[in-house]
Design an enzyme around this catalytic site. Structure first.
Site, PDB file in Angstrom:
ATOM      1  N   HIS A  14       7.265  41.576   3.997  1.00  0.00           N
ATOM      2  CA  HIS A  14       7.024  41.347   5.307  1.00  0.00           C
ATOM      3  C   HIS A  14       5.480  41.232   5.595  1.00  0.00           C
ATOM      4  O   HIS A  14       4.710  41.884   4.809  1.00  0.00           O
ATOM      5  CB  HIS A  14       7.716  42.617   6.047  1.00  0.00           C
ATOM      6  CG  HIS A  14       7.483  42.363   7.587  1.00  0.00           C
ATOM      7  ND1 HIS A  14       6.614  42.622   8.359  1.00  0.00           N
ATOM      8  CD2 HIS A  14       8.716  41.912   8.194  1.00  0.00           C
ATOM      9  CE1 HIS A  14       6.937  42.329   9.636  1.00  0.00           C
ATOM     10  NE2 HIS A  14       8.069  41.915   9.655  1.00  0.00           N
ATOM     11  N   GLU A  59       3.702  42.593   7.810  1.00  0.00           N
ATOM     12  CA  GLU A  59       3.107  43.898   8.019  1.00  0.00           C
ATOM     13  C   GLU A  59       2.741  44.370   6.570  1.00  0.00           C
ATOM     14  O   GLU A  59       1.667  45.077   6.561  1.00  0.00           O
ATOM     15  CB  GLU A  59       3.658  44.704   9.054  1.00  0.00           C
ATOM     16  CG  GLU A  59       3.696  44.080  10.206  1.00  0.00           C
ATOM     17  CD  GLU A  59       5.098  44.337  11.317  1.00  0.00           C
ATOM     18  OE1 GLU A  59       5.892  45.247  10.586  1.00  0.00           O
ATOM     19  OE2 GLU A  59       5.111  43.578  12.201  1.00  0.00           O
ATOM     20  N   LYS A 112      11.602  48.531  11.686  1.00  0.00           N
ATOM     21  CA  LYS A 112      10.032  49.166  11.503  1.00  0.00           C
ATOM     22  C   LYS A 112      10.035  50.406  11.495  1.00  0.00           C
ATOM     23  O   LYS A 112      10.894  51.110  11.163  1.00  0.00           O
ATOM     24  CB  LYS A 112       8.953  48.100  12.456  1.00  0.00           C
ATOM     25  CG  LYS A 112       9.351  46.628  12.292  1.00  0.00           C
ATOM     26  CD  LYS A 112       8.362  45.924  13.131  1.00  0.00           C
ATOM     27  CE  LYS A 112       8.690  44.283  12.872  1.00  0.00           C
ATOM     28  NZ  LYS A 112       7.631  43.669  13.245  1.00  0.00           N
ATOM     29  N   GLY A 171       6.719  39.811  17.249  1.00  0.00           N
ATOM     30  CA  GLY A 171       6.126  40.783  18.264  1.00  0.00           C
ATOM     31  C   GLY A 171       5.382  40.290  19.233  1.00  0.00           C
ATOM     32  O   GLY A 171       4.731  40.762  20.355  1.00  0.00           O
ATOM     33  N   SER A 217       9.841  37.063  17.308  1.00  0.00           N
ATOM     34  CA  SER A 217      10.514  37.070  18.609  1.00  0.00           C
ATOM     35  C   SER A 217      11.794  36.580  18.879  1.00  0.00           C
ATOM     36  O   SER A 217      12.019  35.857  19.960  1.00  0.00           O
ATOM     37  CB  SER A 217       9.339  36.468  19.429  1.00  0.00           C
ATOM     38  OG  SER A 217       8.094  37.115  19.387  1.00  0.00           O
ATOM     39  N   ASN A 256      15.083  44.528  11.824  1.00  0.00           N
ATOM     40  CA  ASN A 256      14.286  45.481  11.138  1.00  0.00           C
ATOM     41  C   ASN A 256      13.606  46.235  12.181  1.00  0.00           C
ATOM     42  O   ASN A 256      12.917  46.107  13.120  1.00  0.00           O
ATOM     43  CB  ASN A 256      13.060  44.575  10.657  1.00  0.00           C
ATOM     44  CG  ASN A 256      11.740  45.034   9.980  1.00  0.00           C
ATOM     45  OD1 ASN A 256      12.035  46.416   9.741  1.00  0.00           O
ATOM     46  ND2 ASN A 256      10.937  44.464   9.981  1.00  0.00           N
ATOM     47  N   GLU A 303       8.840  33.764   8.675  1.00  0.00           N
ATOM     48  CA  GLU A 303       8.184  34.581  10.008  1.00  0.00           C
ATOM     49  C   GLU A 303       6.917  34.101  10.351  1.00  0.00           C
ATOM     50  O   GLU A 303       6.104  34.844   9.503  1.00  0.00           O
ATOM     51  CB  GLU A 303       8.589  36.050   9.781  1.00  0.00           C
ATOM     52  CG  GLU A 303       9.821  36.768   9.488  1.00  0.00           C
ATOM     53  CD  GLU A 303       9.990  38.155   9.967  1.00  0.00           C
ATOM     54  OE1 GLU A 303      10.726  38.490  10.732  1.00  0.00           O
ATOM     55  OE2 GLU A 303       9.319  38.779   9.102  1.00  0.00           O
TER      56      GLU A 303
HETATM   57  P1  PGA Z   1      10.079  40.715  16.144  1.00  0.00           P
HETATM   58  O1  PGA Z   1       9.830  40.950  14.626  1.00  0.00           O
HETATM   59  O2  PGA Z   1      11.545  40.170  16.378  1.00  0.00           O
HETATM   60  O3  PGA Z   1       9.768  41.925  17.030  1.00  0.00           O
HETATM   61  O4  PGA Z   1       9.142  39.647  16.449  1.00  0.00           O
HETATM   62  C1  PGA Z   1      10.555  40.353  13.728  1.00  0.00           C
HETATM   63  C2  PGA Z   1       9.943  40.952  12.218  1.00  0.00           C
HETATM   64  O5  PGA Z   1       8.712  41.310  12.217  1.00  0.00           O
HETATM   65  O6  PGA Z   1      10.722  40.762  11.401  1.00  0.00           O
END
Ligand code: PGA
Length: 253
Positions: A97, A99, A12, A171, A209, A10, A165
Site C-alpha cells: 500500500h 502508505e 487502516k 483520502g 476516494s 481497508n 491507487e
Molecule cells: P480512500 O483510501 O478510499 O480513503 O481514499 C483508499 C486506500 O488507501 O486504500
C-alpha cells in the site's frame, strides 16, 4: 471469484473493539445480500480474530493490511507472518500500500518477499500500485506503475490481484477521470499478461476516494474489476452502497 467484482475495504489504523462489532455485523450482512460480489475488509492486525469471529459463516472475507517480510517463526519481535494470518483463517493481505511505501520505505525488494510468503501460505496478496501527482504530471504514471509491477516476474502466478491507487487520490476526494482510469487499468492488464503469461487470472481494483456516490461510475469502467475502499469502508451504509454498485454497474458506453 476471478470473474466477480471485488469490493475490499481497508480500515487502516482505525477501529475499537466495541464499534467494530456493530460495523462488522452490518458489513457481513451486506456481503451476504450481494453474493455475486467478493466483499472483504482488511482490518488492523490486532482485530483479525474479532473480525473473523464476527464474520464467521458470512460471505465477508477478512484480510490484513500487511504481512512480515520474514517467513519463518523466530526472533522477529513485533512481526506477524503470512503463515500466522493464514493459520487463523485470514483470506487476503494488502501488499505495498502506498502508505507502507511512504512511511516504511517498502520497495520491490521487500515486497517480492512478502508476495512470496503470501503465496507459500496460500494467503491471497493484493498488490497495491500507483503514482504520485508529481509523477503523473511529469508523464511518468505508466512507467512508475510498470516498475512497481515488475516484481511479478520474479514469481510464478496463476492469479494476480492488483489495486491501482493513484497516491494523489487516496483520502483526498480527488479522482482520476474515467478515461485515465480506463487507460491505466488497460495498461496494467497488458503488463500482467506479458509478465505472467496469457493464462493468468486477473483482478485489477481501483482505489482512491471511492465512495457511495462515485462507485457505480468507476466500477463500470473497462478493466475495473472492483474497488479498494479506505474511508468509506468505515461506514456501513457507504460500504453497502459500494457493494450494491458493484452488483449493478452502469451500462458501458
Ligand atoms: P480512500 O483510501 O478510499 O480513503 O481514499 C483508499 C486506500 O488507501 O486504500
Amino acid at each position: 471469484m476471478w470473474q466477480q467484482k471485488w469490493v475490499l475495504g481497508n480500515w487502516k489504523m482505525n477501529g475499537r473493539q466495541y464499534a467494530n462489532q456493530a460495523l462488522l455485523t452490518e458489513l457481513s450482512q451486506s456481503a451476504n445480500e450481494n453474493p455475486h460480489v467478493y466483499s472483504g475488509i482488511a482490518v488492523p492486525a490486532v482485530y483479525t480474530a474479532q473480525a473473523l469471529a464476527c464474520a464467521a459463516g458470512s460471505a465477508l472475507a477478512i484480510g490484513v493490511q500487511d504481512v512480515s517480510r520474514f517467513a519463518d517463526d523466530g526472533a522477529f519481535t513485533g512481526e506477524i507472518s503470512a503463515a500466522m494470518f493464514a493459520d487463523i483463517g485470514v483470506a487476503f493481505a494488502l501488499i505495498g500500500h502506498s502508505e507502507r511505501r511512504q512511511y516504511f520505505q517498502e520497495d520491490n525488494a521487500v515486497l517480492v518477499q512478502k508476495l512470496r510468503h503470501c503465496q507459500a501460505a496460500q494467503l491471497l496478496p493484493v498488490l497495491c500500485v500507483g503514482e504520485t501527482l508529481d509523477q503523473r504530471e511529469a508523464g511518468q504514471a505508466e512507467a512508475v506503475v510498470a516498475a512497481q509491477l515488475a516484481l511479478l516476474a520474479d514469481l510464478s502466478w496463476q492469479h494476480v490481484a492488483i489495486a491501482y491507487e493513484p497516491v494523489w487520490a487516496i483520502g483526498t476526494g480527488k479522482i482520476p477521470t474515467t478515461a485515465q482510469i480506463a487507460q491505466m487499468h488497460g495498461f496494467i492488464y497488458r503488463q500482467i499478461l506479458s509478465l505472467c503469461g496469457e493464462d493468468v487470472k486477473i483482478r485489477v481494483l481501483y482505489g482512491g476516494s471511492v465512495n457511495a456516490t462515485n462507485a457505480a461510475e468507476i466500477l463500470a469502467v473497462d478493466h475495473v474489476d472492483g474497488a479498494l475502499v479506505g474511508g468509506a469502508s468505515l461506514h456501513a451504509d457507504s460500504f453497502a452502497a459500494i457493494i450494491q454498485a458493484a452488483c449493478a454497474p452502469l451500462p458501458k458506453s
